[in-house]
Motif scaffolding. Structure first.
Motif, PDB file in Angstrom:
ATOM      1  N   LEU A  27       0.843  -1.195   0.000  1.00 35.17           N
ATOM      2  CA  LEU A  27       0.000   0.000   0.000  1.00 35.17           C
ATOM      3  C   LEU A  27       0.884   1.252   0.000  1.00 35.17           C
ATOM      4  N   GLU A  28       1.937   1.229   0.805  1.00 40.87           N
ATOM      5  CA  GLU A  28       2.859   2.365   0.866  1.00 40.87           C
ATOM      6  C   GLU A  28       3.558   2.600  -0.471  1.00 40.87           C
ATOM      7  N   VAL A  29       4.058   1.531  -1.076  1.00 30.27           N
ATOM      8  CA  VAL A  29       4.763   1.637  -2.352  1.00 30.27           C
ATOM      9  C   VAL A  29       3.844   2.235  -3.419  1.00 30.27           C
ATOM     10  N   ILE A  30       2.613   1.784  -3.451  1.00 27.85           N
ATOM     11  CA  ILE A  30       1.655   2.291  -4.439  1.00 27.85           C
ATOM     12  C   ILE A  30       1.273   3.733  -4.108  1.00 27.85           C
ATOM     13  N   ALA A  31       1.095   4.036  -2.832  1.00 26.14           N
ATOM     14  CA  ALA A  31       0.733   5.400  -2.412  1.00 26.14           C
ATOM     15  C   ALA A  31       1.796   6.407  -2.816  1.00 26.14           C
ATOM     16  N   ARG A  32       3.047   6.028  -2.730  1.00 24.81           N
ATOM     17  CA  ARG A  32       4.144   6.943  -3.067  1.00 24.81           C
ATOM     18  C   ARG A  32       4.131   7.367  -4.532  1.00 24.81           C
ATOM     19  N   GLN A  33       3.479   6.583  -5.383  1.00 23.16           N
ATOM     20  CA  GLN A  33       3.430   6.919  -6.801  1.00 23.16           C
ATOM     21  C   GLN A  33       2.323   7.911  -7.138  1.00 23.16           C
ATOM     22  N   GLY A  34       1.418   8.094  -6.204  1.00 27.17           N
ATOM     23  CA  GLY A  34       0.332   9.044  -6.435  1.00 27.17           C
ATOM     24  C   GLY A  34      -0.571   8.612  -7.570  1.00 27.17           C
ATOM     25  N   ASP A  35      -1.060   9.580  -8.302  1.00 29.60           N
ATOM     26  CA  ASP A  35      -2.016   9.303  -9.379  1.00 29.60           C
ATOM     27  C   ASP A  35      -1.397   8.620 -10.588  1.00 29.60           C
ATOM     28  N   SER A  36      -0.070   8.661 -10.723  1.00 28.35           N
ATOM     29  CA  SER A  36       0.557   8.039 -11.890  1.00 28.35           C
ATOM     30  C   SER A  36       0.495   6.520 -11.820  1.00 28.35           C
ATOM     31  N   GLY A  37       0.431   5.966 -10.619  1.00 29.41           N
ATOM     32  CA  GLY A  37       0.308   4.520 -10.458  1.00 29.41           C
ATOM     33  C   GLY A  37       1.572   3.769 -10.815  1.00 29.41           C
ATOM     34  N   LEU A  38       1.490   2.469 -10.654  1.00 25.81           N
ATOM     35  CA  LEU A  38       2.600   1.563 -10.934  1.00 25.81           C
ATOM     36  C   LEU A  38       2.123   0.372 -11.734  1.00 25.81           C
ATOM     37  N   ARG A  39       2.961  -0.134 -12.587  1.00 28.12           N
ATOM     38  CA  ARG A  39       2.681  -1.406 -13.238  1.00 28.12           C
ATOM     39  C   ARG A  39       2.975  -2.518 -12.230  1.00 28.12           C
ATOM     40  N   GLY A  40       2.364  -3.662 -12.440  1.00 24.96           N
ATOM     41  CA  GLY A  40       2.577  -4.796 -11.547  1.00 24.96           C
ATOM     42  C   GLY A  40       4.038  -5.179 -11.439  1.00 24.96           C
ATOM     43  N   ALA A  41       4.759  -5.135 -12.558  1.00 23.83           N
ATOM     44  CA  ALA A  41       6.185  -5.475 -12.539  1.00 23.83           C
ATOM     45  C   ALA A  41       6.965  -4.508 -11.659  1.00 23.83           C
ATOM     46  N   ASP A  42       6.566  -3.228 -11.666  1.00 25.47           N
ATOM     47  CA  ASP A  42       7.237  -2.238 -10.827  1.00 25.47           C
ATOM     48  C   ASP A  42       6.965  -2.513  -9.350  1.00 25.47           C
ATOM     49  N   VAL A  43       5.753  -2.929  -9.032  1.00 25.11           N
ATOM     50  CA  VAL A  43       5.423  -3.288  -7.652  1.00 25.11           C
ATOM     51  C   VAL A  43       6.329  -4.428  -7.199  1.00 25.11           C
ATOM     52  N   ALA A  44       6.506  -5.414  -8.054  1.00 22.71           N
ATOM     53  CA  ALA A  44       7.368  -6.556  -7.717  1.00 22.71           C
ATOM     54  C   ALA A  44       8.796  -6.103  -7.450  1.00 22.71           C
ATOM     55  N   VAL A  45       9.325  -5.242  -8.294  1.00 27.14           N
ATOM     56  CA  VAL A  45      10.696  -4.761  -8.123  1.00 27.14           C
ATOM     57  C   VAL A  45      10.831  -3.979  -6.826  1.00 27.14           C
ATOM     58  N   LEU A  46       9.903  -3.067  -6.578  1.00 29.37           N
ATOM     59  CA  LEU A  46       9.986  -2.224  -5.382  1.00 29.37           C
ATOM     60  C   LEU A  46       9.818  -3.015  -4.091  1.00 29.37           C
ATOM     61  N   LEU A  47       9.015  -4.075  -4.142  1.00 28.88           N
ATOM     62  CA  LEU A  47       8.821  -4.911  -2.958  1.00 28.88           C
ATOM     63  C   LEU A  47       9.841  -6.041  -2.876  1.00 28.88           C
ATOM     64  N   ARG A  48      10.638  -6.191  -3.934  1.00 23.36           N
ATOM     65  CA  ARG A  48      11.643  -7.253  -4.013  1.00 23.36           C
ATOM     66  C   ARG A  48      11.015  -8.638  -3.876  1.00 23.36           C
ATOM     67  N   ILE A  49       9.937  -8.820  -4.648  1.00 23.31           N
ATOM     68  CA  ILE A  49       9.246 -10.105  -4.675  1.00 23.31           C
ATOM     69  C   ILE A  49       9.029 -10.504  -6.126  1.00 23.31           C
ATOM     70  N   SER A  50       8.593 -11.732  -6.355  1.00 25.37           N
ATOM     71  CA  SER A  50       8.347 -12.193  -7.714  1.00 25.37           C
ATOM     72  C   SER A  50       7.110 -11.508  -8.288  1.00 25.37           C
ATOM     73  N   ALA A  51       7.019 -11.496  -9.607  1.00 28.44           N
ATOM     74  CA  ALA A  51       5.858 -10.900 -10.278  1.00 28.44           C
ATOM     75  C   ALA A  51       4.576 -11.613  -9.847  1.00 28.44           C
ATOM     76  N   ARG A  52       4.640 -12.921  -9.698  1.00 30.18           N
ATOM     77  CA  ARG A  52       3.467 -13.695  -9.277  1.00 30.18           C
ATOM     78  C   ARG A  52       3.020 -13.281  -7.866  1.00 30.18           C
ATOM     79  N   SER A  53       3.982 -13.121  -6.967  1.00 30.80           N
ATOM     80  CA  SER A  53       3.656 -12.688  -5.610  1.00 30.80           C
ATOM     81  C   SER A  53       3.085 -11.276  -5.604  1.00 30.80           C
TER      82      SER A  53
END
Length: 150
Positions: free
Chosen positions: A43-69
């Protein structure tokens, strides 16, 4: 618990004990909302992006988890009505993940709670001591992240 007395603890043990106390308080803050720490972190990682949002792959990278996770985490937040997937403004084939109004409200409340908890945790230190501790920890962390520590 069988922790060593504070005065005999190593620096590493003291840092870990402070982190453990902080984590326990964080878990207590999250409990009323039924959130796990990993969902709150997403939630924090996504919130930091504001209205521009994030792609799922970016969420995975920022959280240091697999794309599936990352997909599972985003799905869990979506099921709770906290995030939504919308077409990317720059690539209509892609989806971006943004907070819903409920997600913004929850993140605002969690951030406020965390700030208060952190203030209470470090209130025994003067402002100057807090700044010094922060500077020292940054030195240690930067050294570790650069891989130059032995």
């Amino acid at each position: 618990m069988f922790d060593e007395p504070l005065d005999d603890a190593s620096l590493r043990q003291l840092v870990l004990r402070v982190a453990r106390h902080s984590r326990r308080r964080w878990l207590a803050d999250l409990e009323p909302f039924g959130l796990s720490p990993h969902l709150a972190r997403a939630l924090e990682v996504i919130a930091r992006q504001g209205d521009s949002g994030l792609r799922g792959a970016d969420v995975a990278v920022l959280l240091r988890i697999s794309a599936r996770s990352a997909t599972e985490v985003v799905d869990a937040l979506s099921e709770r009505g906290l995030v939504e997937r919308t077409p990317s403004p720059s690539d209509r084939r892609a989806k971006v993940i943004t907070l819903t109004p409920a997600g913004v409200d929850l993140w605002t409340e969690l951030k406020r709670s965390r700030d208060v908890r952190d203030d209470v945790m470090f209130e025994a230190l003067t402002d100057a001591q807090q700044q010094e501790l922060r500077a020292l920890l940054l030195v240690v962390l930067r050294e570790q992240e650069l891989g130059t520590a032995h």
